[in-house]
Design an enzyme around this catalytic site. Structure first.
Site, PDB file in Angstrom:
ATOM      1  CG  ASN A   6      -0.219  -0.055   2.526  1.00  0.00           C
ATOM      2  OD1 ASN A   6       0.451   0.902   2.908  1.00  0.00           O
ATOM      3  ND2 ASN A   6      -0.338  -1.178   3.248  1.00  0.00           N
ATOM      4  CG  ASP A  16      -6.364  -5.991   5.342  1.00  0.00           C
ATOM      5  OD1 ASP A  16      -6.308  -5.917   6.580  1.00  0.00           O
ATOM      6  OD2 ASP A  16      -6.628  -5.025   4.604  1.00  0.00           O
ATOM      7  CE  LYS A  76      11.370  -9.883 -13.136  1.00  0.00           C
ATOM      8  NZ  LYS A  76      12.050  -8.816 -13.896  1.00  0.00           N
ATOM      9  N   PRO A 112      -2.237 -12.580   9.762  1.00  0.00           N
ATOM     10  CG  PRO A 112      -0.912 -14.078  10.968  1.00  0.00           C
ATOM     11  CD  PRO A 112      -1.023 -13.423   9.621  1.00  0.00           C
ATOM     12  CG  ASP A 113      -6.130  -7.786  13.244  1.00  0.00           C
ATOM     13  OD1 ASP A 113      -5.353  -6.957  13.768  1.00  0.00           O
ATOM     14  OD2 ASP A 113      -7.268  -7.495  12.850  1.00  0.00           O
ATOM     15  CG  PHE A 152      -3.614   5.657  13.180  1.00  0.00           C
ATOM     16  CD1 PHE A 152      -3.624   6.841  12.450  1.00  0.00           C
ATOM     17  CD2 PHE A 152      -3.046   5.662  14.436  1.00  0.00           C
ATOM     18  CE1 PHE A 152      -3.072   8.004  12.977  1.00  0.00           C
ATOM     19  CE2 PHE A 152      -2.485   6.811  14.970  1.00  0.00           C
ATOM     20  CZ  PHE A 152      -2.495   7.998  14.229  1.00  0.00           C
ATOM     21  CE  LYS A 175      -7.967  -1.171  12.740  1.00  0.00           C
ATOM     22  NZ  LYS A 175      -7.206  -0.421  11.694  1.00  0.00           N
ATOM     23  CE  LYS A 192      -8.620  -5.075  13.893  1.00  0.00           C
ATOM     24  NZ  LYS A 192      -7.605  -4.734  12.881  1.00  0.00           N
TER      25      LYS A 192
END
Length: 402
Positions: free
Chosen positions: A211, A282, A292, A308-309, A327, A341, A345
């Site tokens: 990201n 995620d 490659k 895993p979170d 966040f 969230k 959590k």
């Protein structure tokens, strides 16, 4: 917030760097006055500083001019909200450590109660002298003083070693924090763990799922906490901007979510606050290829598996004395997903920030958010620099989660 800044310039070649600092402060709207020691005038002229400050620079001879209704050092000391001493020489350091006042600058320091930011600069051998180090540690025992540097590198005398004055950009960031905190070390004794930037989940050595998180928000949180006296550990993914050379934060660089998880779990039990500002992935490719892949061998359907979170795992391990803040980078409605969230959590608070607004989001130098705590209180943080938002978040954690 401070607006009146007094700059004391010492006699060293690094005096030229102070010009950039003064110019930036004036452009930001601060009122800046400056004192040059006699030695400083051998490196930079009063005319240069007068031009940058938009008002006359002060010299030792100014102390004895009769046109002041009150003693000049008293007027300047009471006028200033913040003092900056750069470059701080061994000579001025010794005077300050001893409480001496034999020129306009040292008289003004003693006549003021404002916080003082010092940036030492000198030859490496001079800096390493035991008497200089004694003076340095004695000075820092006074809570009025805040220090940045010196750093290591090539010096003007061709020596390679510690002794360079901190760079203007790093000093300006510290000054910005002092404008917010008024010099208070209100987080002294706190152990704060912060994560920053995005993670990368590789398909092969050159391709990954990731990201655009830059890590700027997490860096700002780490700097803000350090400036306020906290013991800070920063775990970060790949950064788009390098960490400052000063202060030297305690950092762990990682790439994947598993590496971030291991680094966070290793120190989490010893922390008081944990702020998860990183944008952790995620999902990741179900299979990793160690070489490659040729373009023709790339899968048209890419099998994925969940990651895993980390934040949820920290929430499960959280002890009563610990505070855990997350966040939530969202588009559209930022409140409802953040609240879900927070509850799922087991967080103490969450910072919901929109990534589809012009003044915020990934890679931006600005941000905006809504801070939500576990009791349901919501506080909006309007668009501001990420450093200012970091201080606001720290304020809210300190005040709402006691």
């Amino acid at each position: 917030m401070f607006s009146r800044i007094l700059v004391g310039i010492g006699g060293g070649i690094a005096a030229y760097k102070v010009c950039e600092i003064i110019s930036a402060l004036v452009k930001s709207g601060a009122e800046v006055k400056a004192i040059l020691t006699p030695a400083a005038q051998e490196f930079i002229t009063p005319l240069t500083i007068t031009t940058l400050c938009r008002q006359p620079a002060y010299e030792d001879t100014s102390l004895w001019q009769p046109h002041h209704t009150r003693p000049l050092h008293i007027e300047l000391g009471e006028w200033a909200d913040l003092l900056i001493l750069a470059p701080l020489t061994a000579n001025t350091l010794a005077k300050l450590a001893m409480g001496l006042a034999d020129n306009l600058l040292t008289n003004t320091v003693l006549a003021s109660t404002a916080p003082i930011l010092v940036a030492p600069a000198m030859n490496t051998s001079m800096w390493q002298q035991s008497v200089v180090q004694r003076n340095w540690h004695q000075l820092l025992a006074d809570q009025r003083y805040h220090a940045l540097g010196p750093t290591a590198g090539m010096l003007a005398c061709d020596t390679v070693g510690e002794g360079r004055m901190a760079e203007p950009e790093d000093l300006l960031t510290y000054i910005d924090s002092l404008l917010v905190t008024k010099g208070k070390h209100d987080l002294s004794g706190k152990r704060i763990l912060i994560s920053a930037a995005g993670t990368r989940e590789h398909l092969d050595p050159v391709r990954f799922i990731g990201n655009p998180s830059s890590g700027k928000m997490g860096q700002a949180l780490a700097l803000a906490a350090w400036y306020r006296g906290a013991e800070v550990q920063l775990v970060h993914g790949p950064l788009t901007t390098p960490l400052p050379t000063t202060p030297q934060l305690e950092t762990v660089a990682v790439t994947s979510s598993e590496e971030m998880r291991s680094a966070m779990l290793a120190v989490y039990p010893q922390t008081d606050w944990t702020i998860m500002a990183a944008a952790v992935g995620d999902v990741k490719p179900a299979h990793y290829f160690p070489e490659k892949l040729p373009k023709t061998a790339l899968p048209t359907d890419l099998p994925l598996k969940p990651i895993p979170d980390i934040l949820a795992e920290l929430g499960q391990q959280k002890q009563p004395h610990q505070k855990l803040i997350g966040f939530a980078a969202q588009t559209g409605d930022i409140i409802a997903p953040a609240q879900e969230k927070l509850e799922r959590k087991r967080l103490d608070a969450i910072v919901a920030n929109p990534i589809d607004q012009s003044q915020g989001g990934f890679g931006s130098n600005q941000n905006q958010a809504v801070f939500i705590d576990s009791a349901g209180h919501q506080v909006s943080i309007p668009p501001c620099s990420k450093l200012h938002m970091a201080h606001r978040v720290l304020d809210l954690i300190r005040d709402l989660l006691v």
